[in-house]
Design an enzyme around this catalytic site. Structure first.
Site, PDB file in Angstrom:
ATOM      1  N   SER A 183      24.434  25.585  77.854  1.00 43.30           N
ATOM      2  CA  SER A 183      23.629  26.640  78.483  1.00 43.30           C
ATOM      3  C   SER A 183      23.563  27.951  77.716  1.00 43.30           C
ATOM      4  O   SER A 183      22.736  28.811  78.020  1.00 43.30           O
ATOM      5  CB  SER A 183      24.070  26.868  79.924  1.00 43.30           C
ATOM      6  OG  SER A 183      25.241  27.633  79.982  1.00 43.30           O
ATOM      7  N   THR A 188      27.981  26.154  82.579  1.00 39.06           N
ATOM      8  CA  THR A 188      28.487  27.286  83.360  1.00 39.06           C
ATOM      9  C   THR A 188      28.268  28.642  82.672  1.00 39.06           C
ATOM     10  O   THR A 188      28.328  29.675  83.324  1.00 39.06           O
ATOM     11  CB  THR A 188      29.994  27.121  83.659  1.00 39.06           C
ATOM     12  OG1 THR A 188      30.696  27.055  82.420  1.00 39.06           O
ATOM     13  CG2 THR A 188      30.258  25.880  84.487  1.00 39.06           C
ATOM     14  N   ASP A 189      28.016  28.622  81.350  1.00 43.04           N
ATOM     15  CA  ASP A 189      27.968  29.894  80.624  1.00 43.04           C
ATOM     16  C   ASP A 189      26.830  30.820  81.070  1.00 43.04           C
ATOM     17  O   ASP A 189      27.014  32.038  81.142  1.00 43.04           O
ATOM     18  CB  ASP A 189      27.861  29.638  79.113  1.00 43.04           C
ATOM     19  CG  ASP A 189      29.168  29.119  78.540  1.00 43.04           C
ATOM     20  OD1 ASP A 189      30.176  29.088  79.273  1.00 43.04           O
ATOM     21  OD2 ASP A 189      29.183  28.724  77.356  1.00 43.04           O
ATOM     22  N   TYR A 201      35.075  19.427  73.377  1.00 44.77           N
ATOM     23  CA  TYR A 201      34.242  18.277  73.766  1.00 44.77           C
ATOM     24  C   TYR A 201      32.778  18.594  73.436  1.00 44.77           C
ATOM     25  O   TYR A 201      32.451  19.712  73.043  1.00 44.77           O
ATOM     26  CB  TYR A 201      34.403  18.011  75.276  1.00 44.77           C
ATOM     27  CG  TYR A 201      34.087  19.230  76.108  1.00 44.77           C
ATOM     28  CD1 TYR A 201      32.780  19.523  76.478  1.00 44.77           C
ATOM     29  CD2 TYR A 201      35.093  20.130  76.482  1.00 44.77           C
ATOM     30  CE1 TYR A 201      32.477  20.667  77.201  1.00 44.77           C
ATOM     31  CE2 TYR A 201      34.783  21.277  77.208  1.00 44.77           C
ATOM     32  CZ  TYR A 201      33.481  21.529  77.558  1.00 44.77           C
ATOM     33  OH  TYR A 201      33.169  22.661  78.257  1.00 44.77           O
ATOM     34  N   LYS A 219      30.626  34.386  86.171  1.00 46.01           N
ATOM     35  CA  LYS A 219      31.718  33.618  85.552  1.00 46.01           C
ATOM     36  C   LYS A 219      32.765  34.609  85.062  1.00 46.01           C
ATOM     37  O   LYS A 219      32.434  35.542  84.326  1.00 46.01           O
ATOM     38  CB  LYS A 219      31.164  32.783  84.389  1.00 46.01           C
ATOM     39  CG  LYS A 219      32.200  31.873  83.751  1.00 46.01           C
ATOM     40  CD  LYS A 219      31.588  30.950  82.702  1.00 46.01           C
ATOM     41  CE  LYS A 219      32.662  30.054  82.127  1.00 46.01           C
ATOM     42  NZ  LYS A 219      32.134  29.089  81.147  1.00 46.01           N
ATOM     43  N   THR A 242      28.533  21.277  80.493  1.00 44.97           N
ATOM     44  CA  THR A 242      29.779  20.507  80.486  1.00 44.97           C
ATOM     45  C   THR A 242      29.774  19.415  81.539  1.00 44.97           C
ATOM     46  O   THR A 242      30.409  18.374  81.371  1.00 44.97           O
ATOM     47  CB  THR A 242      30.972  21.468  80.713  1.00 44.97           C
ATOM     48  OG1 THR A 242      31.013  22.361  79.616  1.00 44.97           O
ATOM     49  CG2 THR A 242      32.295  20.746  80.808  1.00 44.97           C
ATOM     50  N   GLU A 261      26.171  59.580  86.108  1.00 44.94           N
ATOM     51  CA  GLU A 261      26.633  59.792  84.730  1.00 44.94           C
ATOM     52  C   GLU A 261      25.490  60.146  83.770  1.00 44.94           C
ATOM     53  O   GLU A 261      25.738  60.403  82.597  1.00 44.94           O
ATOM     54  CB  GLU A 261      27.370  58.548  84.226  1.00 44.94           C
ATOM     55  CG  GLU A 261      28.747  58.353  84.852  1.00 44.94           C
ATOM     56  CD  GLU A 261      29.695  59.502  84.534  1.00 44.94           C
ATOM     57  OE1 GLU A 261      29.759  59.928  83.364  1.00 44.94           O
ATOM     58  OE2 GLU A 261      30.358  59.984  85.472  1.00 44.94           O
TER      59      GLU A 261
HETATM   60  C1  SIN Z   1      30.114  24.816  80.434  1.00 43.88           C
HETATM   61  O1  SIN Z   1      29.216  24.152  80.908  1.00 43.88           O
HETATM   62  O2  SIN Z   1      31.153  25.028  81.088  1.00 43.88           O
HETATM   63  C2  SIN Z   1      30.089  25.416  79.068  1.00 43.88           C
HETATM   64  C3  SIN Z   1      28.949  25.009  78.237  1.00 43.88           C
HETATM   65  C4  SIN Z   1      27.624  25.394  78.806  1.00 43.88           C
HETATM   66  O3  SIN Z   1      27.490  26.442  79.419  1.00 43.88           O
HETATM   67  O4  SIN Z   1      26.696  24.593  78.630  1.00 43.88           O
END
Ligand code: SIN
Length: 356
Positions: free
Chosen positions: A86, A119-120, A53, A192, A39, A313
């Site tokens: 990602s 971020t993923d 987007y 995340k 992103t 466990e």
């Molecule tokens: C992001 O970057 O927040 C979502 C998409 C990705 O992980 O490339």
């Protein structure tokens, strides 16, 4: 004649002053930005487009040009390693990235590396690099939750601070960082936690390592688990990584996905169990079949934080399971893949889980 002597004296004075200034002003660090997509390189149709987007469209040169302030804090160069969202990250890109980071940081003229990333799966790439980078110099992963075209885009400030962090002497020797939303996280601890907000990255078990105040990184903690130069893992010569699948547990599960992982050729399985890594009775036939075939089974938890107690466990000693310590399933998978490049011995792999 007097005028000429005066001119020479003034010129000499100015030269000496310039030399003194240059000696006092430290040279700007050289930071290399490796872009992978996400992103932070995304674009939306309007300034209010924060969902729907397109990720991974802005090239690295433009990312750098969009933040002219970077030139004030570092000498910057950029390289495009991939241009992907990602969720499409691959083990091949990880290996390419790690090898390039190691090449760059081995150079005397490079002080640090910033990696722009979606971020993923950012936390996964960060932890992978934390285990295979062979340098004390800072490596910082950064992303954004809003595309660059959005109102209040978070990417430019995140990138600016990442570059400062990658060039900061006090950041050396602390492992790989994730820099998001004014906060400096350690690669092992961060995850995340929210699908759609800028404060999504947290280190739920032990907290962040530090924060930014203005242009200054301030550290309050240090990662104690082994990383980077103290890690035994090495990507030199690796063309791929052993297959490890994650199997998520849920009520009513009969072990079908374990059978599928075995059939697909997994060398390791990370079981994301309930609670403290529980495995349901109905799953045991599938688990025992996997173990019989030499597949390493790591018990982790779908809860997302907390330690998996060995022989808690499940009877880990009896079955030969490995307990994931406090690694979440996606990070346990990374450590297991790297562990399997070294050994197939469950006890030795357990040692690695207590170490990293
Ligand atoms: C992001 O970057 O927040 C979502 C998409 C990705 O992980 O490339």
């Amino acid at each position: 004649m007097t005028k000429r002597i005066l001119g020479i004296i003034i010129a000499l004075f100015l030269v000496l002053q310039a030399a003194a200034f240059a000696a006092e002003t430290p040279a700007k660090p050289h930071v290399v930005i490796l872009a992978t997509g996400g992103t932070i390189a995304g674009a939306g149709v309007t300034s209010t487009t924060t969902v729907g987007y397109t990720a991974a469209v802005t090239p690295v040169d433009k990312l750098i040009a969009n933040v002219p302030e970077l030139a004030k804090v570092a000498t910057i160069s950029g390289e495009q390693v991939s241009q992907i969202a990602s969720e499409s990250m691959t083990m091949e890109i990880w290996l390419k990235l790690a090898k390039r980071v190691n090449q760059l940081l081995a150079r005397d003229d490079v002080n640090g590396v910033v990696i722009t990333h979606g971020t993923d799966t950012l936390e996964e790439t960060a932890y992978f690099l934390n285990l295979v980078v062979k340098s004390d110099k800072p490596v910082v992963l950064v992303g954004s939750m809003r595309p660059g075209t959005a109102m209040s885009a978070d990417g430019p400030l995140n990138l600016y601070r990442s570059v400062i962090l990658a060039g900061a002497r006090e950041a050396a020797g602390k492992g790989v960082f994730v820099m998001m939303n004014d906060t400096i996280h350690g690669a092992r601890d961060v995850t995340k936690t929210i699908t759609d907000r800028v404060d999504t990255f947290r280190s739920p078990e032990v907290g962040a390592l530090g924060v930014f105040t203005g242009d200054r990184p301030v550290f309050y903690r240090q990662a104690l688990r082994k990383h980077t130069v103290d890690s035994e893992f090495d990507v030199t010569g690796l063309a791929t990584l052993p297959r490890v699948d994650i199997v998520y547990h849920y009520a009513g599960n009969q072990g079908t996905m374990i059978d599928a992982a075995v059939a697909a050729g997994a060398k390791g399985i990370v079981h994301a169990g309930t609670g403290n890594g529980s495995i349901a009775k109905a799953e045991y036939p599938a688990v025992e079949n996997a173990l019989k075939q030499g597949i390493i089974v790591v018990r982790s938890s779908r809860v997302g934080s907390g330690i998996i107690a060995r022989n808690g466990e499940a009877d880990d000693d009896k079955y030969g399971f490995v307990a994931a310590d406090s690694l979440n399933p996606q990070k346990a998978r990374i450590l297991l893949m790297l562990a399997l490049t070294k050994t197939n011995d469950a006890k030795e792999i357990q040692r690695m889980f207590w170490t990293y």
